[in-house]
Design a protein around this motif. Structure first.
Motif, PDB file in Angstrom:
ATOM      1  N   SER A 135       0.395   1.944   5.916  1.00  0.00           N
ATOM      2  CA  SER A 135       0.486   1.791   7.376  1.00  0.00           C
ATOM      3  C   SER A 135       1.830   2.276   7.895  1.00  0.00           C
ATOM      4  CB  SER A 135       0.256   0.326   7.770  1.00  0.00           C
ATOM      5  OG  SER A 135       1.272  -0.510   7.238  1.00  0.00           O
ATOM      6  N   ILE A 136       2.891   2.039   7.133  1.00  0.00           N
ATOM      7  CA  ILE A 136       4.223   2.489   7.547  1.00  0.00           C
ATOM      8  C   ILE A 136       4.314   4.012   7.513  1.00  0.00           C
ATOM      9  CG2 ILE A 136       6.641   2.591   6.795  1.00  0.00           C
ATOM     10  CD1 ILE A 136       6.392  -0.380   6.102  1.00  0.00           C
ATOM     11  N   ILE A 137       3.829   4.620   6.440  1.00  0.00           N
ATOM     12  CA  ILE A 137       3.859   6.084   6.336  1.00  0.00           C
ATOM     13  C   ILE A 137       2.939   6.700   7.384  1.00  0.00           C
ATOM     14  CG2 ILE A 137       3.414   8.059   4.849  1.00  0.00           C
ATOM     15  CD1 ILE A 137       5.846   6.367   4.062  1.00  0.00           C
ATOM     16  N   GLY A 138       1.781   6.067   7.622  1.00  0.00           N
ATOM     17  CA  GLY A 138       0.856   6.566   8.623  1.00  0.00           C
ATOM     18  C   GLY A 138       1.452   6.557  10.016  1.00  0.00           C
ATOM     19  N   ALA A 139       2.395   5.639  10.252  1.00  0.00           N
ATOM     20  CA  ALA A 139       3.083   5.568  11.541  1.00  0.00           C
ATOM     21  C   ALA A 139       4.365   6.394  11.529  1.00  0.00           C
ATOM     22  CB  ALA A 139       3.408   4.118  11.878  1.00  0.00           C
ATOM     23  N   LYS A 140       4.471   7.286  10.552  1.00  0.00           N
ATOM     24  CA  LYS A 140       5.622   8.193  10.404  1.00  0.00           C
ATOM     25  C   LYS A 140       6.901   7.429  10.102  1.00  0.00           C
ATOM     26  CE  LYS A 140       3.470  11.586  13.457  1.00  0.00           C
ATOM     27  NZ  LYS A 140       3.576  12.427  14.671  1.00  0.00           N
ATOM     28  N   GLY A 141       6.746   6.309   9.378  1.00  0.00           N
ATOM     29  CA  GLY A 141       7.907   5.555   8.935  1.00  0.00           C
ATOM     30  C   GLY A 141       8.440   6.082   7.610  1.00  0.00           C
ATOM     31  N   HIS A 142       9.411   5.358   7.074  1.00  0.00           N
ATOM     32  CA  HIS A 142      10.093   5.820   5.864  1.00  0.00           C
ATOM     33  C   HIS A 142      10.406   4.620   4.984  1.00  0.00           C
ATOM     34  CE1 HIS A 142      12.280   8.927   3.674  1.00  0.00           C
ATOM     35  NE2 HIS A 142      13.239   8.040   3.463  1.00  0.00           N
ATOM     36  N   SER A 143      10.329   4.811   3.676  1.00  0.00           N
ATOM     37  CA  SER A 143      10.603   3.716   2.747  1.00  0.00           C
ATOM     38  C   SER A 143      11.789   4.044   1.848  1.00  0.00           C
ATOM     39  CB  SER A 143       9.364   3.419   1.883  1.00  0.00           C
ATOM     40  OG  SER A 143       9.043   4.530   1.070  1.00  0.00           O
ATOM     41  N   LEU A 144      12.406   2.995   1.337  1.00  0.00           N
ATOM     42  CA  LEU A 144      13.524   3.117   0.408  1.00  0.00           C
ATOM     43  C   LEU A 144      13.112   2.516  -0.921  1.00  0.00           C
ATOM     44  CD1 LEU A 144      16.534   3.660  -0.302  1.00  0.00           C
ATOM     45  CD2 LEU A 144      17.031   1.366   0.603  1.00  0.00           C
ATOM     46  N   LEU A 145      13.156   3.302  -1.992  1.00  0.00           N
ATOM     47  CA  LEU A 145      12.824   2.844  -3.333  1.00  0.00           C
ATOM     48  C   LEU A 145      14.111   2.420  -4.030  1.00  0.00           C
ATOM     49  CD1 LEU A 145      10.454   5.809  -4.297  1.00  0.00           C
ATOM     50  CD2 LEU A 145       9.868   3.709  -3.075  1.00  0.00           C
ATOM     51  N   VAL A 146      14.126   1.209  -4.567  1.00  0.00           N
ATOM     52  CA  VAL A 146      15.334   0.666  -5.182  1.00  0.00           C
ATOM     53  C   VAL A 146      15.058   0.321  -6.643  1.00  0.00           C
ATOM     54  CG1 VAL A 146      17.098  -1.132  -5.076  1.00  0.00           C
ATOM     55  CG2 VAL A 146      16.057  -0.290  -2.963  1.00  0.00           C
ATOM     56  N   ASN A 147      15.918   0.818  -7.533  1.00  0.00           N
ATOM     57  CA  ASN A 147      15.755   0.573  -8.963  1.00  0.00           C
ATOM     58  C   ASN A 147      17.130   0.560  -9.628  1.00  0.00           C
ATOM     59  OD1 ASN A 147      14.640   0.707 -11.758  1.00  0.00           O
ATOM     60  ND2 ASN A 147      15.473   2.785 -11.662  1.00  0.00           N
ATOM     61  N   THR A 148      17.349  -0.378 -10.551  1.00  0.00           N
ATOM     62  CA  THR A 148      18.613  -0.412 -11.287  1.00  0.00           C
ATOM     63  C   THR A 148      18.392  -0.356 -12.789  1.00  0.00           C
ATOM     64  OG1 THR A 148      18.586  -2.842 -11.165  1.00  0.00           O
ATOM     65  CG2 THR A 148      19.888  -1.676  -9.510  1.00  0.00           C
ATOM     66  N   ASN A 149      17.151  -0.132 -13.207  1.00  0.00           N
ATOM     67  CA  ASN A 149      16.849  -0.023 -14.634  1.00  0.00           C
ATOM     68  C   ASN A 149      16.924   1.447 -15.044  1.00  0.00           C
ATOM     69  OD1 ASN A 149      15.719   0.064 -17.214  1.00  0.00           O
ATOM     70  ND2 ASN A 149      14.282  -1.599 -16.778  1.00  0.00           N
ATOM     71  N   PRO A 150      17.904   1.832 -15.856  1.00  0.00           N
ATOM     72  CA  PRO A 150      18.061   3.243 -16.237  1.00  0.00           C
ATOM     73  C   PRO A 150      16.806   3.838 -16.862  1.00  0.00           C
ATOM     74  CG  PRO A 150      19.966   1.962 -16.927  1.00  0.00           C
ATOM     75  CD  PRO A 150      18.929   0.973 -16.468  1.00  0.00           C
ATOM     76  N   GLU A 151      16.006   2.996 -17.503  1.00  0.00           N
ATOM     77  CA  GLU A 151      14.794   3.480 -18.151  1.00  0.00           C
ATOM     78  C   GLU A 151      13.779   3.998 -17.131  1.00  0.00           C
ATOM     79  OE1 GLU A 151      11.749   1.939 -21.689  1.00  0.00           O
ATOM     80  OE2 GLU A 151      13.021   0.517 -20.612  1.00  0.00           O
TER      81      GLU A 151
END
Length: 248
Positions: free
Chosen positions: A71-87
């Motif tokens: 729904s967010i992408i469909g409304a032309k929104g944007h997401s932030l992917l967060v990761n701290t696992n080097p693997e």
């Protein structure tokens, strides 16, 4: 539009069964010995004193998470992917680049969201360093030789592709990213996060769309990447004219 919901109603049961089978094959159902009280509702039971996560409930949470992202992408929104696992770095990076979303693959910087305007100024400083004449010539000195902070800044900002504060945070390993969760929650940014059975109750309450899962399962991360990627691609198609997000 969610990839998990794109099937026709007549095939919903079969589709759910296939996803659950895949979850089982990734060991996503394996929890810890002592689950926290808030996680009890996601449990199927115990085996050899180990918590077993209910795959059907994981599926339900995955569907809700994908619906939100869609729904967010469909409304032309944007997401932030967060990761701290080097693997998981390469997995998250590839997912972000394929879907043109922002990502952070390194230690979270306090105030990254809550002090967004300042971070944008720091980001501009990073861009200026990136534009250093020597940085494009491998035969000469690089900015790393002149600016010790450049490498650290690059790790923080190399995955950010928009000037705007994200409309959604997708966080891997919630236990290791409590600061990112608390900042997004403070700003009322919807949070999708993988949560293991030892998630602290206070942190769990801050997550809008928790996905109960063994967060040490790299096979699940691959499956999650595929689901989110397909959800984003399908949602972008429903936008109509293609909208490009300007890369910084």
């Amino acid at each position: 539009m969610s990839y998990l919901n794109e099937k026709k109603k007549g095939t919903t049961c079969n589709s759910n069964l296939l996803v659950i089978q895949k979850l089982l094959s990734t060991n996503a159902y394996l929890g810890h010995r002592i689950p926290t009280s808030d996680f009890q509702g996601y449990l199927y039971g115990f085996r050899n004193e180990m918590a077993i996560i209910d795959s059907e409930k994981t599926l339900i949470c995955l569907r809700r998470a994908c619906n939100l992202i869609g729904s967010i992408i469909g409304a032309k929104g944007h997401s932030l992917l967060v990761n701290t696992n080097p693997e998981y770095n390469r997995i998250i990076q590839r997912m972000a680049k394929r879907t043109n979303q922002s990502y952070i693959n390194h230690k979270w910087i306090g105030g990254f969201l809550t002090n967004w305007k300042h971070m944008r100024r720091v980001q501009k400083h990073f861009q200026d360093l990136s534009a250093h004449p020597d940085s494009e010539d491998a035969s000469t000195s690089s900015p790393f030789d002149y600016f010790p902070r450049f490498r650290k800044m690059q790790k923080c900002f190399e995955g950010i592709v928009t000037h705007n504060i994200p409309d959604c945070s997708v966080i891997m390993n919630a236990n290791q990213n409590s600061m990112a969760i608390l900042e997004a929650n403070q700003l009322q940014i919807p949070i999708v996060a993988s949560v293991d059975s030892n998630i602290p109750n206070r942190l769990h309450k801050s997550i809008t769309y928790p996905v109960p899962v063994n967060d040490d399962s790299i096979k699940f991360v691959y499956s999650f990447r595929n689901l989110v990627t397909k959800t984003v691609i399908l949602s972008k198609r429903s936008q109509g004219p293609k909208v490009k997000v300007k890369r910084l």
